[in-house]
Design a protein around this motif. Structure first.
Motif, short mmCIF file in Angstrom:
data_model
loop_
_atom_site.label_atom_id
_atom_site.label_comp_id
_atom_site.label_asym_id
_atom_site.label_seq_id
_atom_site.Cartn_x
_atom_site.Cartn_y
_atom_site.Cartn_z
N ARG A 102 0.85 -1.19 0.00
CA ARG A 102 0.00 0.00 0.00
C ARG A 102 0.88 1.24 0.00
N GLN A 103 0.60 2.15 -0.91
CA GLN A 103 1.36 3.40 -0.97
C GLN A 103 0.76 4.38 0.04
N LEU A 104 1.59 4.84 0.97
CA LEU A 104 1.09 5.73 2.01
C LEU A 104 0.90 7.15 1.51
N ARG A 105 1.69 7.54 0.51
CA ARG A 105 1.53 8.84 -0.15
C ARG A 105 2.40 8.80 -1.40
N PRO A 106 2.24 9.77 -2.30
CA PRO A 106 3.09 9.77 -3.50
C PRO A 106 4.57 9.81 -3.13
N PRO A 107 5.42 9.14 -3.92
CA PRO A 107 6.86 9.10 -3.59
C PRO A 107 7.48 10.49 -3.56
N THR A 108 8.43 10.67 -2.66
CA THR A 108 9.21 11.90 -2.59
C THR A 108 10.39 11.77 -3.55
N ASP A 144 13.77 11.42 -5.07
CA ASP A 144 15.07 11.09 -4.48
C ASP A 144 14.97 10.66 -3.01
N GLY A 145 13.77 10.47 -2.51
CA GLY A 145 13.62 10.02 -1.12
C GLY A 145 13.85 8.54 -1.01
N PRO A 146 14.42 8.07 0.10
CA PRO A 146 14.65 6.64 0.27
C PRO A 146 13.34 5.88 0.32
N LEU A 147 13.33 4.70 -0.28
CA LEU A 147 12.16 3.83 -0.22
C LEU A 147 12.11 3.17 1.14
N VAL A 148 11.07 3.46 1.90
CA VAL A 148 10.92 2.95 3.26
C VAL A 148 9.69 2.05 3.31
N ALA A 149 9.88 0.82 3.77
CA ALA A 149 8.77 -0.14 3.90
C ALA A 149 8.39 -0.28 5.37
N PHE A 150 7.11 -0.09 5.67
CA PHE A 150 6.60 -0.22 7.02
C PHE A 150 5.90 -1.58 7.18
N VAL A 151 6.12 -2.22 8.32
CA VAL A 151 5.58 -3.56 8.59
C VAL A 151 4.77 -3.50 9.88
N LEU A 167 0.12 5.76 8.80
CA LEU A 167 -0.11 7.06 8.16
C LEU A 167 0.35 8.25 9.02
N PRO A 168 0.01 8.30 10.32
CA PRO A 168 0.45 9.46 11.11
C PRO A 168 1.97 9.62 11.14
N LEU A 169 2.71 8.50 11.25
CA LEU A 169 4.17 8.59 11.29
C LEU A 169 4.74 8.97 9.93
N SER A 170 4.25 8.32 8.87
CA SER A 170 4.79 8.63 7.55
C SER A 170 4.51 10.06 7.13
N ASN A 171 3.40 10.62 7.61
CA ASN A 171 3.05 11.99 7.24
C ASN A 171 3.98 13.03 7.85
N VAL A 172 4.68 12.68 8.93
CA VAL A 172 5.63 13.63 9.53
C VAL A 172 7.07 13.30 9.13
N LEU A 195 3.46 -2.61 3.98
CA LEU A 195 3.07 -3.96 3.62
C LEU A 195 1.79 -4.31 4.38
N ASP A 196 0.79 -4.78 3.64
CA ASP A 196 -0.48 -5.22 4.21
C ASP A 196 -0.38 -6.73 4.35
N LEU A 197 -0.21 -7.20 5.59
CA LEU A 197 0.17 -8.60 5.83
C LEU A 197 -0.99 -9.44 6.37
N PRO A 198 -0.91 -10.77 6.25
CA PRO A 198 -2.06 -11.62 6.60
C PRO A 198 -2.53 -11.51 8.04
N TRP A 199 -1.68 -11.02 8.95
CA TRP A 199 -2.10 -10.88 10.34
C TRP A 199 -2.81 -9.55 10.61
N ARG A 200 -3.40 -8.98 9.57
CA ARG A 200 -4.19 -7.75 9.66
C ARG A 200 -5.44 -7.97 10.52
N PRO A 201 -6.15 -6.91 10.92
CA PRO A 201 -7.37 -7.08 11.72
C PRO A 201 -8.42 -7.92 10.99
#
Length: 269
Positions: free
Chosen positions: A12-18, A20-27, A38-43, A52-58
């Motif tokens: 899932r893309q949290l927002r449009p890529p920045t 030259d920004g580093p590609l960061v994957a959240f788990v 979203l709150p952390l990535s936005n700051v 990553l949307d993983l099988p142990w989701r709600p």
């Protein structure tokens, strides 16, 4: 009744890529959502974040437990198309990442951040007392996770309604969810931490009932290139509750670790 199918990981893309920004994957962790990042990535506007949307989701059916959690996480990394520059993982997801690190999996980058992982120091025996304490902590985590996901809506909700929602969530997750976490917690004591070559930040909270600062110190000291950061006021969901403060710690670590945007050295383009 038809048994629900196990769903595969997704990106899932949290927002449009920045640029030259580093590609960061959240788990995310167990019974948590990719949207919780979203709150952390936005700051952290300088990063290009995906989750990553993983099988142990709600709401999952826990059939994914027939396969090890690191294997599911590795599948998620494969979907990215290349190795990310940085991975930030929380709780159950952090342990899955830690297992890949100990195994020397090449899909994991050289810089990672583990937020409130589940770690049992080798000198802590698995007893009924530990089991009961872990079960109580797990129920508290379900409680805190739901309240965290409700966000601002929580202020306008009746307290009794919220408590009924929490009780229903605890019953739905049931023993399958708890045993998934407890198995991971128990197994963590035997991980070959000395095999981890990546630069690692272990972020822990003074108010987290699962990972004490002392246990976090043992975990960090067991890895050759790891550092520990403890927020005295942090709980298990600090990244969602205090995103600005957590972001400052993550940014400081990444700046020191010199994460390079684009393709890391040794990875084919």
């Amino acid at each position: 009744m038809t048994t629900p199918a196990v769903t595969i990981p997704a990106v899932r893309q949290l927002r449009p890529p920045t640029p030259d920004g580093p590609l960061v994957a959240f788990v995310h962790g167990l019974e948590d959502s990719w949207e919780s990042w979203l709150p952390l990535s936005n700051v952290l506007p300088e990063w290009s974040p995906v989750a990553l949307d993983l099988p142990w989701r709600p709401g999952n059916d826990y059939l994914w437990r027939r396969r090890p959690s690191p294997a599911w996480l590795a599948d998620g990394f494969d979907l990215l198309g290349r190795r990310p520059d940085l991975v930030v993982a929380h709780s159950f997801g952090a342990n899955a990442l830690l297992e890949l690190l100990c195994a020397g999996d090449r899909r994991v980058p050289e810089t990672v951040i583990l937020i409130c992982p589940l770690y049992r120091p080798p000198d802590v025996a698995v007893t009924w007392r530990v089991f009961e304490r872990a079960r109580r902590s797990f129920e508290q985590h379900i409680h805190d996770s739901l309240r965290s996901r409700l966000g601002p809506r929580l202020r306008n909700m009746d307290a009794e309604v919220v408590e009924r929602m929490i009780a229903k969530a605890v019953d739905r997750v049931g023993p399958s969810g708890f045993l998934a976490v407890f198995d991971q917690f128990c197994a963590s004591a035997s991980l070959r931490l000395d095999q981890v070559t990546a630069r690692v930040l272990v972020l822990a909270g003074g108010s987290d009932p699962t990972l004490s600062p002392a246990a976090a110190r043992i975990l960090a000291d067991g890895m050759p290139n790891a550092v520990l950061s403890v927020g005295d006021s942090y709980d298990h969901f600090c990244y969602a509750r205090q995103p600005e403060d957590v972001a400052s710690r993550l940014r400081a670590f990444v700046d020191v670790a010199s994460v390079v945007s684009g393709h890391p050295e040794g990875v084919a383009t």
